[in-house]
Motif scaffolding. Structure first.
Motif, short mmCIF file in Angstrom:
data_model
loop_
_atom_site.label_atom_id
_atom_site.label_comp_id
_atom_site.label_asym_id
_atom_site.label_seq_id
_atom_site.Cartn_x
_atom_site.Cartn_y
_atom_site.Cartn_z
N MET A 52 33.38 -77.54 -77.57
CA MET A 52 34.67 -77.10 -77.50
C MET A 52 35.51 -77.07 -78.42
O MET A 52 36.35 -76.31 -78.74
CB MET A 52 35.24 -77.93 -76.18
CG MET A 52 36.38 -77.11 -75.31
SD MET A 52 35.77 -75.25 -74.89
CE MET A 52 37.63 -74.66 -74.83
N CYS A 92 42.13 -71.98 -75.92
CA CYS A 92 40.95 -72.70 -75.94
C CYS A 92 41.49 -74.49 -76.02
O CYS A 92 40.92 -75.35 -75.35
CB CYS A 92 39.92 -72.59 -77.17
SG CYS A 92 39.30 -70.78 -77.17
N LEU A 114 42.77 -75.51 -72.71
CA LEU A 114 41.57 -75.66 -71.71
C LEU A 114 40.82 -76.80 -71.82
O LEU A 114 39.88 -77.34 -70.92
CB LEU A 114 40.83 -74.22 -71.65
CG LEU A 114 39.63 -73.75 -70.65
CD1 LEU A 114 40.33 -73.60 -69.36
CD2 LEU A 114 38.57 -72.82 -71.16
N TYR A 115 40.42 -77.05 -73.13
CA TYR A 115 39.82 -78.30 -73.33
C TYR A 115 39.91 -79.46 -72.64
O TYR A 115 39.28 -80.30 -72.15
CB TYR A 115 40.01 -78.59 -74.91
CG TYR A 115 39.04 -79.54 -75.55
CD1 TYR A 115 38.02 -80.02 -74.90
CD2 TYR A 115 39.11 -79.56 -76.98
CE1 TYR A 115 37.10 -80.80 -75.65
CE2 TYR A 115 38.25 -80.30 -77.83
CZ TYR A 115 37.25 -80.97 -77.06
OH TYR A 115 36.41 -81.88 -77.99
N GLY A 174 40.26 -77.52 -67.92
CA GLY A 174 38.75 -77.02 -67.90
C GLY A 174 37.76 -77.80 -67.61
O GLY A 174 36.55 -77.50 -67.65
N GLY A 175 38.27 -79.09 -67.41
CA GLY A 175 37.21 -80.35 -67.52
C GLY A 175 36.59 -80.51 -65.91
O GLY A 175 35.76 -81.53 -65.98
N GLU A 216 32.70 -80.59 -64.84
CA GLU A 216 32.05 -81.58 -65.32
C GLU A 216 32.42 -82.95 -64.65
O GLU A 216 31.22 -83.87 -64.24
CB GLU A 216 32.48 -81.79 -66.93
CG GLU A 216 31.85 -82.84 -67.55
CD GLU A 216 32.34 -82.90 -69.08
OE1 GLU A 216 32.82 -81.91 -69.64
OE2 GLU A 216 31.77 -83.88 -69.92
N ASP A 262 35.86 -75.30 -59.03
CA ASP A 262 34.99 -76.28 -59.76
C ASP A 262 34.07 -76.92 -58.90
O ASP A 262 32.99 -77.68 -59.47
CB ASP A 262 35.80 -77.28 -60.43
CG ASP A 262 36.78 -76.46 -61.62
OD1 ASP A 262 36.04 -75.70 -62.25
OD2 ASP A 262 37.86 -76.79 -61.93
N THR A 316 33.03 -76.33 -70.04
CA THR A 316 34.50 -75.73 -70.37
C THR A 316 34.34 -74.58 -71.53
O THR A 316 35.19 -73.45 -71.48
CB THR A 316 35.38 -76.75 -71.14
OG1 THR A 316 35.15 -78.20 -70.37
CG2 THR A 316 36.59 -76.50 -71.11
N PHE A 374 33.55 -71.61 -69.34
CA PHE A 374 35.07 -71.23 -68.83
C PHE A 374 36.05 -70.16 -69.80
O PHE A 374 36.35 -69.21 -69.30
CB PHE A 374 35.67 -72.62 -68.42
CG PHE A 374 37.01 -72.45 -67.56
CD1 PHE A 374 37.57 -71.36 -67.50
CD2 PHE A 374 37.33 -73.30 -66.80
CE1 PHE A 374 38.93 -71.16 -66.70
CE2 PHE A 374 38.50 -73.52 -65.83
CZ PHE A 374 39.13 -72.15 -66.02
#
Ligand code: CMC
Length: 421
Positions: A130, A254, A257-258, A263-264, A267, A357, A375, A378
């Motif tokens: 990412m 981006c 989102l990281y 975005g995580g 995970e 998610d 991510t 995504f």
């Protein structure tokens, strides 16, 4: 009944009536009555920063529509490039328009050799993909300086095409770099998701993804394509509002989102399911969630107070994928968790349902993606959404983002020389 509110300043007795339009009130009227008195709205939870025609979300009833089209119909019948066209230009393309659009995207997938050889190679061997993607997207702006001419419609279209086309290439290059694998050039003969899967996983020209896996990738990209004024879209808009070029604005998306709050989470779901470890441990895990020990990751949403419509579609896609490549052993734990939670008063009373998610990580893992790529996937899906909002903002000729603050610091004080402190 009048569709308006009246605000009275009790210090002066002055009032102002503000009409309610499309479910919102115009803050300019407030500003007129109360200059210098700001809304204190951390996280902008009550502030509509713009009007937008891109996506409609109704969290109470669990509705998500792109340009009026239900997400369920798009996931079932559309393709990712077609959805991208819909989000950016507002309409489903005709066959001729779609052919031209797909042709453009297909023929702008290459990245400059300097990227691979000089930029990506300069990163540490274990760099998070990412981080590479975010830097790579920002770096693209230096290769396309003409992108700064953001008020030229044709120029904007050219950069939009480039970004949608190159994101999978940048993403796959980041993955191959992190694995020490040779970079694979995009194959124009393939459709968008197949091309990406091949750039990711091909070794020696032998990889041919199963149709069900390509379908799952297509669905996941479509489901992630837009979600209104979320954190990364807002970041894109904030940077874009200063008239920076679109590569720089999307790099900001981006970057936002990281973060693990955005975005995580997929995970985190995989980590949680792995930690639970077996079907038998589900009840005690739920009990510890209720005691406040930890959250049930993949559950709950700021907007959705009903089943996240994307989760319904993803759950079905997960079954399709597992039908082909065998079940992810974590699926049984996930299904039991969902069943127990949805029957439990703690989750019912708080209106906590599975979100997008909860099942997506299981599919990504089954497709062979390492968790640090989740991510990135995504980000590929969200790129048309970021661009649609950026393009809409430029067309609206909106103002630069410049929120106010409520100052809580020291009053005026005099500088103290070092020897007197
Ligand atoms: N597990 C257990 N309890 C929860 C959960 C959860 N996942 N989510 C919320 N609650 C409880 C919370 O403890 C609170 O209870 P109480 O009223 O007793 O204090 C109540 O529900 C309201 O929670 P909140 O934190 O005020 O809700 P929020 O709207 O601020 O947070 C959320 C939304 C998504 C951050 C939260 O539900 C959460 O942390 N979920 C887990 C992480 C996750 O799955 N995130 C992915 C979101 S979807 C991807 C995206 O669109 O970006």
């Amino acid at each position: 009944m009048a569709e308006s509110i009246t605000i009275t300043d009790n210090r002066t007795g002055n009032s102002i009536e503000i009409p309610i339009v499309s479910g919102g009130v115009d803050a300019a009227a407030w500003r007129k009555l109360l200059p210098g008195i700001w809304f204190h709205d951390p996280g902008m939870a009550t502030t509509a920063v713009t009007s937008s025609a891109v996506a409609e979300i109704d969290g109470e009833t669990g509705i998500l529509r792109y340009r009026g089209y239900p997400i369920e119909q798009l996931a079932e019948q559309s393709t990712f490039p077609e959805v991208a066209h819909l989000l950016i230009y507002g309409e489903l393309p005709t066959q001729a328009e779609l052919d031209e659009w797909v042709d453009l995207i297909t023929h702008h997938t290459f990245i400059h050799e300097n990227f691979r050889k000089r930029i990506y190679d300069a990163f540490h061997y274990d760099a998070h993909p990412m981080g590479l993607l975010t830097s790579g997207v920002a770096g693209l702006s230096t290769f396309y300086p003409e992108a700064k001419d953001i008020f030229d419609t044709e120029n904007r279209r050219a950069q939009i095409v480039r970004l949608i086309a190159k994101m999978p290439t940048l993403a796959a290059a980041a993955y191959r770099f992190s694995r020490g694998l040779p970079f694979i050039f995009p194959d124009n003969a393939n459709d968008y998701p197949t091309r990406f899967l091949k750039m990711m996983f091909d070794v020696g020209g032998e990889y041919e993804p199963d149709e069900a896996l390509v379908r799952a990738m297509r669905v996941l990209f479509i489901l992630h394509a837009d979600h209104g004024q979320n954190c990364s879209t807002t970041a894109t808009r904030v940077v874009g509002s200063s008239h920076a070029d679109p590569y720089t604005a999307i790099a900001a998306g981006c970057a936002a989102l990281y973060g693990p709050l955005h975005g995580g989470a997929n995970e985190a779901v995989i980590n949680m399911l792995t930690q639970i470890g077996s079907y038998e441990e589900v009840d005690s895990f739920i009990a510890s969630v209720k005691r406040g020990g930890h959250r049930l990751m993949g559950f709950g949403h700021r907007v959705y107070k009903n089943y996240d419509p994307r989760a319904v579609i993803i759950k079905k896609a997960a079954h399709d994928v597992f039908g082909v490549i065998g079940k992810n052993p974590l699926l049984d734990i996930a299904l039991k968790l969902e069943e127990v939670a949805l029957a439990d008063d703690y989750f019912i009373s708080r209106r906590l349902y599975p979100n997008v998610d909860f099942y997506s990580g299981l599919i990504y893992q089954a497709l062979g993606f390492p968790t640090n790529m989740f991510t990135v996937l995504f980000a590929i899906g969200r790129t048309p959404g970021w661009l649609a909002h950026w393009n809409e903002m430029i067309e609206q000729n909106s103002r630069i983002y410049r929120p106010r603050q409520v100052y809580t610091g020291s009053e005026l004080r005099d500088y103290v020389p070092m020897e007197d402190r």
